[in-house]
Write a protein that holds these residues in place. Sequence first.
Motif, PDB file in Angstrom:
ATOM      1  N   GLU A 191     121.423 -33.098 -42.562  1.00  0.00           N
ATOM      2  CA  GLU A 191     121.266 -32.291 -41.347  1.00  0.00           C
ATOM      3  C   GLU A 191     120.285 -32.952 -40.383  1.00  0.00           C
ATOM      4  O   GLU A 191     120.540 -33.037 -39.176  1.00  0.00           O
ATOM      5  N   ILE A 192     119.182 -33.422 -40.903  1.00  0.00           N
ATOM      6  CA  ILE A 192     118.161 -34.067 -40.076  1.00  0.00           C
ATOM      7  C   ILE A 192     118.678 -35.389 -39.536  1.00  0.00           C
ATOM      8  O   ILE A 192     118.465 -35.722 -38.362  1.00  0.00           O
ATOM      9  N   PHE A 237     121.791 -36.218 -38.805  1.00  0.00           N
ATOM     10  CA  PHE A 237     122.739 -35.983 -37.715  1.00  0.00           C
ATOM     11  C   PHE A 237     122.064 -35.392 -36.472  1.00  0.00           C
ATOM     12  O   PHE A 237     122.518 -35.623 -35.352  1.00  0.00           O
ATOM     13  N   ALA A 238     120.985 -34.653 -36.662  1.00  0.00           N
ATOM     14  CA  ALA A 238     120.310 -34.022 -35.526  1.00  0.00           C
ATOM     15  C   ALA A 238     119.400 -34.980 -34.757  1.00  0.00           C
ATOM     16  O   ALA A 238     119.019 -34.682 -33.631  1.00  0.00           O
ATOM     17  N   THR A 239     119.073 -36.124 -35.348  1.00  0.00           N
ATOM     18  CA  THR A 239     118.073 -36.995 -34.724  1.00  0.00           C
ATOM     19  C   THR A 239     118.628 -38.342 -34.263  1.00  0.00           C
ATOM     20  O   THR A 239     117.856 -39.263 -33.978  1.00  0.00           O
ATOM     21  N   ASP A 281     122.609 -40.055 -32.312  1.00  0.00           N
ATOM     22  CA  ASP A 281     123.942 -39.731 -31.792  1.00  0.00           C
ATOM     23  C   ASP A 281     124.996 -40.366 -32.703  1.00  0.00           C
ATOM     24  O   ASP A 281     125.249 -41.567 -32.620  1.00  0.00           O
ATOM     25  N   LEU A 338     130.521 -30.432 -38.963  1.00  0.00           N
ATOM     26  CA  LEU A 338     129.996 -30.659 -37.615  1.00  0.00           C
ATOM     27  C   LEU A 338     131.121 -30.869 -36.598  1.00  0.00           C
ATOM     28  O   LEU A 338     131.037 -30.379 -35.470  1.00  0.00           O
ATOM     29  N   VAL A 344     129.815 -29.366 -32.778  1.00  0.00           N
ATOM     30  CA  VAL A 344     128.386 -29.572 -32.516  1.00  0.00           C
ATOM     31  C   VAL A 344     128.167 -30.681 -31.487  1.00  0.00           C
ATOM     32  O   VAL A 344     127.270 -30.594 -30.655  1.00  0.00           O
ATOM     33  N   PHE A 345     129.017 -31.688 -31.526  1.00  0.00           N
ATOM     34  CA  PHE A 345     128.927 -32.799 -30.583  1.00  0.00           C
ATOM     35  C   PHE A 345     130.142 -32.771 -29.660  1.00  0.00           C
ATOM     36  O   PHE A 345     131.210 -32.302 -30.044  1.00  0.00           O
ATOM     37  N   LYS A 386     112.637 -38.237 -30.333  1.00  0.00           N
ATOM     38  CA  LYS A 386     113.237 -37.883 -31.626  1.00  0.00           C
ATOM     39  C   LYS A 386     112.251 -37.072 -32.458  1.00  0.00           C
ATOM     40  O   LYS A 386     112.623 -36.096 -33.116  1.00  0.00           O
ATOM     41  N   LYS A 440     111.990 -33.544 -31.120  1.00  0.00           N
ATOM     42  CA  LYS A 440     113.141 -32.745 -31.560  1.00  0.00           C
ATOM     43  C   LYS A 440     112.973 -32.340 -33.025  1.00  0.00           C
ATOM     44  O   LYS A 440     113.241 -31.193 -33.401  1.00  0.00           O
ATOM     45  N   THR A 484     112.943 -28.515 -34.161  1.00  0.00           N
ATOM     46  CA  THR A 484     114.097 -28.020 -34.915  1.00  0.00           C
ATOM     47  C   THR A 484     113.842 -27.855 -36.413  1.00  0.00           C
ATOM     48  O   THR A 484     114.413 -26.969 -37.044  1.00  0.00           O
TER      49      THR A 484
END
Length: 183
Positions: free
Chosen positions: A76-77, A79-81, A83, A120, A125-126, A167, A170, A174
């Motif tokens: 999760e981290i 993919f969130a931090t 692209d 995702l 999500v993207f 990053k 974020k 998050t």
Amino acid sequence: MIKNNLNIAVFAGGCFWCTEAVFQRLEGVYRVISGYTGGSIKNPAYREITTGRTGHAEAIMIEYDSETINYNELLEIFFATHDPTTLNRQGADRGTQYRSAIFYNNENQKELAHSMIEKLNVEGVFDNPIVTEVTALGPFYNAEDYHQDYYNQNSKQGYCQFVINPKLSKLQHTFKSKLKKEI
């Protein structure tokens, strides 16, 4: 104190200085090593990696305690931090060495990675489909010493200020509950 539940995760999400800085800040992560993997050249040097012709990606190897943070949370981290929708690129860094990749070391990691990507994509999500490579971990070569712990030793440098700091902001916003009290 290192526990018996120590596991390994290997991710590539652009420049390894960025991914290293992110994952070093997580509770349950004992060590993050910047290095190279996914290519065919044995014992590559940074000057070879920058050509984009070795097949290796700039990657990090994370040693973590699965009782404190699990592989799915690391995904999760990851993919969130960065692209995961840009092929062979993160921001201004371009080339196969900057690709988004998950290098699994067992079938469970492989299944979790594919499942996360599917989730995702389905949830939208993207804006674009995820292009993250999911492949078996081969040899991992540690990067040169000056690449290790880069952000913590060079946080005032321009690249760190303009690329890594957002990053980390974020991450702080998050995933605040997953962060170490001190680094």
